[in-house]
Design an enzyme around this catalytic site. Structure first.
Site, PDB file in Angstrom:
ATOM      1  N   SER A  97      53.770  62.070  49.790  1.00  0.00           N
ATOM      2  CA  SER A  97      53.469  62.955  48.653  1.00  0.00           C
ATOM      3  C   SER A  97      52.740  62.170  47.558  1.00  0.00           C
ATOM      4  O   SER A  97      52.511  62.673  46.472  1.00  0.00           O
ATOM      5  CB  SER A  97      54.772  63.543  48.090  1.00  0.00           C
ATOM      6  N   ASP A 104      49.927  59.418  45.599  1.00  0.00           N
ATOM      7  CA  ASP A 104      48.545  59.407  45.168  1.00  0.00           C
ATOM      8  C   ASP A 104      47.608  58.815  46.230  1.00  0.00           C
ATOM      9  O   ASP A 104      46.530  59.347  46.505  1.00  0.00           O
ATOM     10  CB  ASP A 104      48.526  58.541  43.888  1.00  0.00           C
ATOM     11  N   LYS A 149      40.695  43.195  33.408  1.00  0.00           N
ATOM     12  CA  LYS A 149      40.636  44.590  32.969  1.00  0.00           C
ATOM     13  C   LYS A 149      39.858  44.623  31.655  1.00  0.00           C
ATOM     14  O   LYS A 149      39.839  43.648  30.898  1.00  0.00           O
ATOM     15  CB  LYS A 149      42.042  45.127  32.726  1.00  0.00           C
ATOM     16  N   VAL A 166      64.493  56.604  51.603  1.00  0.00           N
ATOM     17  CA  VAL A 166      64.286  55.421  52.453  1.00  0.00           C
ATOM     18  C   VAL A 166      65.532  54.556  52.614  1.00  0.00           C
ATOM     19  O   VAL A 166      65.615  53.744  53.519  1.00  0.00           O
ATOM     20  CB  VAL A 166      63.119  54.525  51.953  1.00  0.00           C
ATOM     21  N   HIS A 195      42.129  40.218  47.205  1.00  0.00           N
ATOM     22  CA  HIS A 195      40.695  40.515  47.273  1.00  0.00           C
ATOM     23  C   HIS A 195      39.829  39.266  47.067  1.00  0.00           C
ATOM     24  O   HIS A 195      38.931  38.985  47.856  1.00  0.00           O
ATOM     25  CB  HIS A 195      40.303  41.561  46.223  1.00  0.00           C
ATOM     26  N   LYS A 224      32.173  47.988  35.027  1.00  0.00           N
ATOM     27  CA  LYS A 224      32.683  47.738  36.378  1.00  0.00           C
ATOM     28  C   LYS A 224      31.616  46.951  37.118  1.00  0.00           C
ATOM     29  O   LYS A 224      30.478  47.391  37.211  1.00  0.00           O
ATOM     30  CB  LYS A 224      32.929  49.081  37.065  1.00  0.00           C
ATOM     31  N   ALA A 266      48.019  58.633  49.489  1.00  0.00           N
ATOM     32  CA  ALA A 266      47.895  59.548  50.625  1.00  0.00           C
ATOM     33  C   ALA A 266      46.924  60.672  50.259  1.00  0.00           C
ATOM     34  O   ALA A 266      46.018  61.008  51.033  1.00  0.00           O
ATOM     35  CB  ALA A 266      49.264  60.114  50.990  1.00  0.00           C
ATOM     36  N   ASP A 301      43.641  45.310  53.074  1.00  0.00           N
ATOM     37  CA  ASP A 301      43.007  44.873  51.826  1.00  0.00           C
ATOM     38  C   ASP A 301      41.725  45.690  51.755  1.00  0.00           C
ATOM     39  O   ASP A 301      40.791  45.450  52.532  1.00  0.00           O
ATOM     40  CB  ASP A 301      42.700  43.374  51.893  1.00  0.00           C
ATOM     41  N   HIS A 302      41.680  46.659  50.845  1.00  0.00           N
ATOM     42  CA  HIS A 302      40.565  47.611  50.912  1.00  0.00           C
ATOM     43  C   HIS A 302      39.213  46.949  50.643  1.00  0.00           C
ATOM     44  O   HIS A 302      38.180  47.492  51.006  1.00  0.00           O
ATOM     45  CB  HIS A 302      40.811  48.831  50.015  1.00  0.00           C
ATOM     46  N   ARG A 310      60.570  61.556  48.983  1.00  0.00           N
ATOM     47  CA  ARG A 310      61.843  62.131  48.509  1.00  0.00           C
ATOM     48  C   ARG A 310      61.758  63.621  48.230  1.00  0.00           C
ATOM     49  O   ARG A 310      62.700  64.360  48.429  1.00  0.00           O
ATOM     50  CB  ARG A 310      62.258  61.427  47.217  1.00  0.00           C
TER      51      ARG A 310
HETATM   52  C1  BG6 Z   1      43.586  47.197  43.412  1.00  0.00           C
HETATM   53  C2  BG6 Z   1      44.286  46.736  42.178  1.00  0.00           C
HETATM   54  O1  BG6 Z   1      43.972  46.427  44.523  1.00  0.00           O
HETATM   55  O2  BG6 Z   1      42.186  47.072  43.248  1.00  0.00           O
HETATM   56  C3  BG6 Z   1      43.812  47.506  40.960  1.00  0.00           C
HETATM   57  O3  BG6 Z   1      45.691  46.905  42.331  1.00  0.00           O
HETATM   58  C4  BG6 Z   1      42.308  47.478  40.861  1.00  0.00           C
HETATM   59  O4  BG6 Z   1      44.405  47.001  39.761  1.00  0.00           O
HETATM   60  C5  BG6 Z   1      41.665  47.861  42.181  1.00  0.00           C
HETATM   61  O5  BG6 Z   1      41.925  48.389  39.847  1.00  0.00           O
HETATM   62  C6  BG6 Z   1      40.171  47.628  42.147  1.00  0.00           C
HETATM   63  O6  BG6 Z   1      39.564  48.142  43.312  1.00  0.00           O
HETATM   64  P1  BG6 Z   1      38.051  48.575  43.316  1.00  0.00           P
HETATM   65  O7  BG6 Z   1      37.768  48.976  44.716  1.00  0.00           O
HETATM   66  O8  BG6 Z   1      37.909  49.698  42.329  1.00  0.00           O
HETATM   67  O9  BG6 Z   1      37.247  47.386  42.851  1.00  0.00           O
END
Ligand code: BG6
Length: 483
Positions: A14, A16, A337, A88, A241, A342, A18, A178-179, A46
């Site tokens: 439920s 964010d 931050k 859980v 990252h 960006k 996902a 790790d995206h 939950r």
């Molecule tokens: C996440 C962090 O792993 O990566 C965040 O927890 C951060 O704090 C985010 O904002 C940044 O990802 P991206 O893809 O927007 O650079």
């Protein structure tokens, strides 16, 4: 490989993540036929949702992320989703979950394959892993688990979590996500390094003066103050990252592109990562916190942040390797931050060479990862109508049309999990080494905190972070290229 049979269980169904990432990505993979007739997803959390309510949420998530969709397809896709209300910590709930998974396995002919996805608060990862094991939730086919970050808070807790997960899963079946490794330009680092003689042959300390990595964010901590104050920029961004980017830039050439060979090359490199001493931390690292403005809070005034917090919202640092192609080359990194914009970029700064023209502009290679995706090399040439050297960029860039085809990092990585390709996931031995480095820095900072004299630079929001970070360079001829 198409139409992979599987029952996927999402812990945090439920949530964010996902909603924003997993459901839209799964839909795209469904449209491509990678998962189709023989899959079902159990969302657990939950809240007392019904199957029907989850399906509505899934359908909303798709509409929010797609301009045009075939409603019948959305409906058909959402019909594969089931909801199981789940605490859980309650063992009985795992029994119910197991039963539902088995029923769905029979209904969809999923061949005993299970994919577990930990998409909830990390403090529950260990508990879930333990109960997957003691309640035997794994199936008779393949069993894979995807674990979101953070994987632990330090080396000791990461080791504990790893122990709990490896009780049920083999290392090859654990996908630590790790995206950043799913991002287009990060996936371009290896081909750029290894297929261009122009680049491959200068990839050494003989030609590279330093490497600079910037992960700048415009946003502050927003609603995540509670989590962030226990983490900080070092754990939140560097441990995962930034270190993955560093590893891709510094590793030796893998013997082929198999997951094993790529991880082997990474592991070989990481043995020679220099772990900083407290003196080196003091000299080579800068931590900072953002101040407030007329319209924004200072970090210490953000909701759920300790007003005396020493947690850093900015960190700059330096690292080096003693072996590998760029042994000895300083790698500078920074993330924070409330930067002016960006910007995720990597600058490879080349050394000046003596030449009969005297001064030339520096010849650098830059990889822009976000928000734009491009690589450019600054080139020196002659000025047209006066003596001297001018600088132009040679740019490798995608068209707008190509950019629309680039899949989201999550979609790419989920695809890899389904086809069992762990190349772009973090292996335990890498993670362990990253934690050793991070722990050394955190310990040194902790000691400074306890001694009552932490050096935490305060920086103005929406600029370039603290000016103290201009002093981490080894020589006066070095400076941040992106400023
Ligand atoms: C996440 C962090 O792993 O990566 C965040 O927890 C951060 O704090 C985010 O904002 C940044 O990802 P991206 O893809 O927007 O650079």
């Amino acid at each position: 490989m198409k139409n992979i049979p599987v029952i996927m269980i999402i812990f945090g169904g439920s949530g964010d993540l996902a909603h924003r990432k997993l459901y839209p990505s799964l839909f795209n993979l469904y449209e491509q036929g990678l998962i189709h007739d023989n899959f079902a997803v159990i969302g657990t959390a939950r809240r007392p949702w019904s199957h029907e309510y989850l399906r509505e949420q899934v359908s909303d998530a798709i509409h929010e992320t797609h301009d045009q969709v075939d409603e019948n397809e959305v409906k058909a896709f959402a019909s594969h989703f089931y909801y199981q209300s789940h605490d859980v910590t309650n063992v009985e709930h795992y029994v119910t979950l197991k039963k539902l998974a088995q029923e769905l396995d029979d209904r969809y002919s999923a061949q005993g394959n299970r994919l577990f996805y930990m998409a909830m608060a990390p403090r529950f990862f260990g508990t879930i892993a333990t109960h997957i094991n003691d309640q035997h939730l794994t199936g008779s086919g393949f069993n894979r688990i995807v674990v979101e970050k953070p994987f632990g808070h330090d080396l000791a807790s990461a080791e504990q979590l790893n122990k709990e997960i490896t009780a049920s899963f083999d290392e090859n079946d654990i996908f630590r996500i790790d995206h950043y490794l799913g991002k287009e330009m990060i996936q371009n680092i290896m081909p750029m390094r290894f297929t261009n003689p122009l680049i491959k042959n200068i990839w050494s300390g003989e030609y590279i003066k330093n490497i600079q990595i910037t992960l700048a964010e415009r946003l502050g901590v927003e609603a995540r103050g509670g989590y962030y104050d226990t983490s900080g920029a070092l754990r939140d961004m560097v441990q995962n990252h930034i270190f993955q980017i560093i590893t891709l830039l510094a590793m030796p050439e893998p013997k082929d592109l198999s997951s094993d060979s790529v991880h082997q090359a990474k592991q070989e490199l990481l043995k020679s990562l220099i772990i900083p001493t407290p003196e080196e931390v003091k000299k080579n690292f800068v931590r900072g916190q953002y101040l407030g403005s007329d319209t924004t809070f200072a970090y210490k005034k953000e909701p759920n942040v300790d007003p005396d917090s020493t947690t850093e919202t900015y960190v700059a640092g330096k690292t080096k390797f003693t072996s590998g192609p760029i042994a000895g080359v300083p790698i500078y990194f920074r993330t924070g931050k409330e930067f002016k914009e960006k910007k995720t970029r990597i600058d490879i700064v080349l050394k000046h060479i003596n030449n009969p023209y005297g001064q030339a502009h520096s010849n650098n290679i830059t990889i822009e990862v976000d928000p734009e995706s491009k690589i450019y090399i600054t080139i020196n040439g002659k000025k047209i109508d006066e003596p001297g050297i001018r600088r132009e960029d040679l740019t490798y860039v995608f068209s707008k049309e190509e950019m629309t085809k680039v899949p989201d990092g999550y979609e790419r990585l989920l695809h890899d999990v389904f086809v069992n390709d762990s190349t772009n996931f973090t292996h335990w031995s890498e993670l362990k080494r990253y934690w050793e480095f991070i722990d050394a820095v955190e310990d040194a900072w902790q000691k400074e905190n306890e001694a009552g004299n932490p050096e935490i630079a305060q920086y103005l929001p929406y600029r370039m972070g603290p000016k103290e970070a201009d002093n981490i360079f080894e020589s006066p001829t070095e400076h941040w290229i992106y400023e």
